[in-house]
Scaffold this motif. Structure first.
Motif, PDB file in Angstrom:
ATOM      1  N   GLY A  97       0.786  -1.224   0.000  1.00  0.00           N
ATOM      2  CA  GLY A  97       0.000   0.000   0.000  1.00  0.00           C
ATOM      3  C   GLY A  97       0.813   1.267   0.000  1.00  0.00           C
ATOM      4  N   GLN A  98       1.681   1.409   0.997  1.00  0.00           N
ATOM      5  CA  GLN A  98       2.437   2.648   1.170  1.00  0.00           C
ATOM      6  C   GLN A  98       3.949   2.387   1.186  1.00  0.00           C
ATOM      7  OE1 GLN A  98       0.283   5.298   1.372  1.00  0.00           O
ATOM      8  NE2 GLN A  98      -1.398   3.831   1.384  1.00  0.00           N
ATOM      9  N   ARG A 158      -1.739  14.105 -11.535  1.00  0.00           N
ATOM     10  CA  ARG A 158      -2.922  14.961 -11.415  1.00  0.00           C
ATOM     11  C   ARG A 158      -4.102  14.183 -10.835  1.00  0.00           C
ATOM     12  NH1 ARG A 158      -0.898  17.608 -16.128  1.00  0.00           N
ATOM     13  NH2 ARG A 158      -1.915  16.096 -17.511  1.00  0.00           N
ATOM     14  N   ARG A 159      -4.312  12.963 -11.341  1.00  0.00           N
ATOM     15  CA  ARG A 159      -5.414  12.154 -10.818  1.00  0.00           C
ATOM     16  C   ARG A 159      -5.178  11.793  -9.359  1.00  0.00           C
ATOM     17  NH1 ARG A 159      -4.829  10.045 -15.988  1.00  0.00           N
ATOM     18  NH2 ARG A 159      -3.538   8.317 -15.243  1.00  0.00           N
ATOM     19  N   HIS A 160      -3.919  11.554  -9.023  1.00  0.00           N
ATOM     20  CA  HIS A 160      -3.603  11.199  -7.639  1.00  0.00           C
ATOM     21  C   HIS A 160      -3.837  12.364  -6.687  1.00  0.00           C
ATOM     22  CE1 HIS A 160      -1.426   9.743  -4.130  1.00  0.00           C
ATOM     23  NE2 HIS A 160      -0.712  10.855  -4.161  1.00  0.00           N
ATOM     24  N   ARG A 178      13.288   7.002  -6.916  1.00  0.00           N
ATOM     25  CA  ARG A 178      14.608   6.359  -6.972  1.00  0.00           C
ATOM     26  C   ARG A 178      15.305   6.398  -5.617  1.00  0.00           C
ATOM     27  NH1 ARG A 178      16.097   9.192 -12.764  1.00  0.00           N
ATOM     28  NH2 ARG A 178      15.563   7.401 -14.112  1.00  0.00           N
ATOM     29  N   ALA A 179      15.181   7.528  -4.928  1.00  0.00           N
ATOM     30  CA  ALA A 179      15.816   7.649  -3.607  1.00  0.00           C
ATOM     31  C   ALA A 179      15.161   6.697  -2.604  1.00  0.00           C
ATOM     32  CB  ALA A 179      15.726   9.089  -3.114  1.00  0.00           C
ATOM     33  N   ALA A 180      13.838   6.554  -2.669  1.00  0.00           N
ATOM     34  CA  ALA A 180      13.139   5.688  -1.721  1.00  0.00           C
ATOM     35  C   ALA A 180      13.495   4.222  -1.953  1.00  0.00           C
ATOM     36  CB  ALA A 180      11.631   5.896  -1.838  1.00  0.00           C
ATOM     37  N   LEU A 181      13.566   3.811  -3.222  1.00  0.00           N
ATOM     38  CA  LEU A 181      13.890   2.420  -3.522  1.00  0.00           C
ATOM     39  C   LEU A 181      15.350   2.101  -3.215  1.00  0.00           C
ATOM     40  CD1 LEU A 181      11.988   1.949  -6.915  1.00  0.00           C
ATOM     41  CD2 LEU A 181      11.267   1.231  -4.628  1.00  0.00           C
ATOM     42  N   ALA A 182      16.219   3.082  -3.362  1.00  0.00           N
ATOM     43  CA  ALA A 182      17.651   2.934  -3.030  1.00  0.00           C
ATOM     44  C   ALA A 182      18.304   1.792  -3.801  1.00  0.00           C
ATOM     45  CB  ALA A 182      17.831   2.731  -1.520  1.00  0.00           C
ATOM     46  N   ALA A 195       6.602   7.583  -0.595  1.00  0.00           N
ATOM     47  CA  ALA A 195       5.569   8.607  -0.461  1.00  0.00           C
ATOM     48  C   ALA A 195       4.472   8.394  -1.507  1.00  0.00           C
ATOM     49  CB  ALA A 195       6.185   9.988  -0.610  1.00  0.00           C
ATOM     50  N   PRO A 196       3.265   8.938  -1.263  1.00  0.00           N
ATOM     51  CA  PRO A 196       2.128   8.666  -2.152  1.00  0.00           C
ATOM     52  C   PRO A 196       2.352   9.023  -3.619  1.00  0.00           C
ATOM     53  CG  PRO A 196       1.350   9.579  -0.081  1.00  0.00           C
ATOM     54  CD  PRO A 196       2.849   9.658  -0.036  1.00  0.00           C
ATOM     55  N   ALA A 197       2.904  10.199  -3.919  1.00  0.00           N
ATOM     56  CA  ALA A 197       3.067  10.588  -5.323  1.00  0.00           C
ATOM     57  C   ALA A 197       4.051   9.675  -6.055  1.00  0.00           C
ATOM     58  CB  ALA A 197       3.496  12.052  -5.415  1.00  0.00           C
ATOM     59  N   PRO A 198       5.270   9.434  -5.522  1.00  0.00           N
ATOM     60  CA  PRO A 198       6.159   8.479  -6.192  1.00  0.00           C
ATOM     61  C   PRO A 198       5.553   7.081  -6.311  1.00  0.00           C
ATOM     62  CG  PRO A 198       7.381   9.789  -4.603  1.00  0.00           C
ATOM     63  CD  PRO A 198       5.934  10.093  -4.391  1.00  0.00           C
ATOM     64  N   MET A 199       4.772   6.660  -5.304  1.00  0.00           N
ATOM     65  CA  MET A 199       4.137   5.345  -5.380  1.00  0.00           C
ATOM     66  C   MET A 199       3.122   5.296  -6.513  1.00  0.00           C
ATOM     67  SD  MET A 199       3.879   2.245  -4.272  1.00  0.00           S
ATOM     68  CE  MET A 199       4.448   2.013  -2.583  1.00  0.00           C
ATOM     69  N   ALA A 200       2.415   6.398  -6.733  1.00  0.00           N
ATOM     70  CA  ALA A 200       1.457   6.439  -7.845  1.00  0.00           C
ATOM     71  C   ALA A 200       2.178   6.231  -9.180  1.00  0.00           C
ATOM     72  CB  ALA A 200       0.707   7.766  -7.835  1.00  0.00           C
TER      73      ALA A 200
END
Length: 385
Positions: free
Chosen positions: A298-299, A339-341, A361-365, A311-316
Motif C-alpha cells: 500500500g504505502q 494529477r489524478r492522484h 529512486r531515492a526511496a527504492l535505493a 511517499a504517495p506521489a512516487p508510489m502512484a
C-alpha cells in the motif's frame, strides 16, 4: 559487506504481513485491542470511531424493555452476544430487577447464538436449550420456526441495531416478540476523527478499512453522506480499498451499497486480523526489475524482502509503471497520473514528474530500477521481448 548483508536479512525476516499497509479502524469497543493486533503484524493504524456506546445502566430504553418483559410470562429468550447478555444481567441487578429477570428466564427456553453468548447464559446461572454450530442468527430462527412459535412470547436480545428479518419473521409466524436493546449505538460525540479517516480513504492513504459492527458500517456511510462525499467513498471502497468485516451481519450496510467485503469464518477480532493478513498480500503487485524482486504494498515497496517506505506521489508513478512493466510512459502521461492522484489539474507539470521520479529512486535505493528513456519518458528496467 557481510555484516551489511546479515543486517538486511534480519530486517527482511522481521517484515510483517501488514507492513507497508495502512489500515483504518472504525471500532469503538475494543479498538485498542484491534489496533494492537494490526500493529503487531506491521500495519500503520488510523482510528476513527464511527459509533458511541450508550452505557447500559443509563439506557432508559433497556429499562423499559426489561420491565415490560417482566409484565408477562417468557417462553423463549434469544441471546445474540455474550457481552450484550451479560450487560443486560448486570444492568438489571443495578436496577434491583436481577432476581425477577433470572426467575423469568429460568422458566424459558434459552437460545444462544454462539459460544460467547452461551458462556454469558451459563454465567447467569441458566442453561441454553440450543446453540448452533454456525453461530448464525438464521439457524437460530430456523430452529425456532421448526419448534413452532405461534402464541409464544419471545425475548430477542439485540446486538446494537434492530434485527427486522429475524423479529418480523417470528411475528408473522404468530409470536409476540419483545426486543431487548441491550446496548445502543449513537453517533460519536466527536465526529472529527471519523471524518479524517474518511478523508484519508479518499486521498488514497488507507489500504484496508475494518468494521466490527453493522452500526459502525452504517454510521461511516452516513457520515460520508453528511460530508457530501458518499459517492466518492463508495467508489473507493468498491475499487481501491480492501473492506474487512468481522462477519456477514456487520457487512450488511455495505452490501446495500454494493460494496464488496470479506470476513473470516468465525466472527472474532483475532480472526478478522488473520483474514486481513492473509488477504491483502494477494492484492500486491510483484515484478522483477533490474534483477530485484519488488512487491508493491500500500504505502511501501519490498525490495528483495526489505521494506522501503514510498511517499504517495512516487508510489502512484511506480504503480503506473508496474502496470505494464518495461513499457515507456511519457512525462505527459505520468503528469496525468500525478494529477489524478492529487486531484489538482493545473499545478502538475513535467517538472513535477521529474521530481517524483527522483524521490522514487531515492526511496527504492536501488540503482537502475527506473530508467530514463531520452526524449520519451521513463520505464522499469525489465527485459523487453
Amino acid at each position: 559487506m557481510t555484516a551489511l548483508l546479515e543486517e538486511t536479512a534480519v530486517t527482511a525476516t522481521q517484515v510483517g504481513p501488514l507492513a507497508g499497509y495502512t489500515v483504518g479502524v472504525t471500532a469503538a469497543r475494543r479498538a485498542d485491542e484491534l489496533g494492537a493486533l494490526l500493529e503487531r503484524r506491521g500495519a500503520e493504524v488510523l482510528h476513527g470511531p464511527a459509533i458511541r456506546i450508550v452505557p447500559l445502566a443509563d439506557d432508559s430504553e433497556l429499562l423499559a424493555a426489561t420491565t415490560g418483559l417482566l409484565d408477562g410470562p417468557v417462553d423463549v429468550v434469544v441471546a445474540t452476544t455474550g457481552i450484550g447478555f451479560r450487560g443486560w444481567m448486570e444492568a438489571a441487578e443495578g436496577w434491583g430487577l436481577g432476581p425477577a429477570l433470572r426467575a423469568a428466564l429460568t422458566g424459558a427456553a434459552v437460545l444462544a447464538r454462539g459460544p460467547k453468548a452461551k458462556g454469558a447464559v451459563r454465567a447467569a446461572g441458566l442453561v441454553e436449550a440450543f446453540s448452533p454450530e454456525s453461530e448464525a442468527n438464521a439457524e437460530v430462527l430456523a430452529h425456532l420456526l421448526d419448534q413452532g412459535v405461534d402464541g409464544k412470547r419471545i425475548a430477542v436480545q439485540l446486538h446494537g441495531e434492530p434485527l427486522p428479518d429475524f423479529t418480523d419473521t417470528l411475528r408473522r409466524a404468530g409470536a409476540e416478540v419483545v426486543e431487548i436493546p441491550v446496548y445502543r449505538w449513537t453517533a460519536p460525540a466527536d465526529p472529527a476523527p471519523l471524518e479524517r479517516l474518511i478523508e484519508a480513504v479518499l486521498s488514497g492513504q488507507v489500504d484496508a478499512l475494518t468494521f466490527t459492527s453493522a452500526p459502525a458500517a452504517a454510521s461511516t456511510l452516513d457520515t460520508a453522506d453528511r460530508m457530501g462525499k458518499l459517492d466518492a467513498l463508495v467508489d473507493a471502497l468498491r475499487t481501491r480499498v480492501l473492506v474487512v468485516a468481522v462477519g456477514a451481519i456487520t457487512a450488511g450496510p455495505l452490501a446495500r451499497h454494493e460494496i464488496p467485503a470479506v470476513w473470516p469464518d468465525r466472527a472474532r477480532i483475532g480472526a478478522l486480523v488473520r483474514h486481513l493478513s492473509d488477504t491483502i498480500p494477494t492484492r500486491a503487485t510483484r515484478v522483477t526489475v533490474a534483477g530485484r524482486e519488488l512487491e508493491l504494498r500500500g504505502q511501501a515497496v519490498l525490495v528483495d524482502g526489505d521494506l522501503r517506505p514510498v511517499a504517495p506521489a512516487p508510489m502512484a508513478l511506480l504503480r503506473a509503471l508496474s502496470a505494464t512493466p518495461g513499457r515507456v510512459l511519457s512525462r505527459a502521461t505520468l503528469a496525468g497520473v500525478l494529477r489524478r492522484h492529487s486531484g489538482r489539474e493545473s499545478t502538475v507539470d513535467e517538472h513535477a514528474v521529474e521530481t517524483a521520479v527522483g524521490r522514487l529512486r531515492a526511496a527504492l535505493a536501488v540503482p537502475g530500477v527506473v530508467q530514463t528513456v531520452v526524449k520519451r519518458g521513463y520505464r522499469l528496467a525489465v527485459p523487453t521481448p
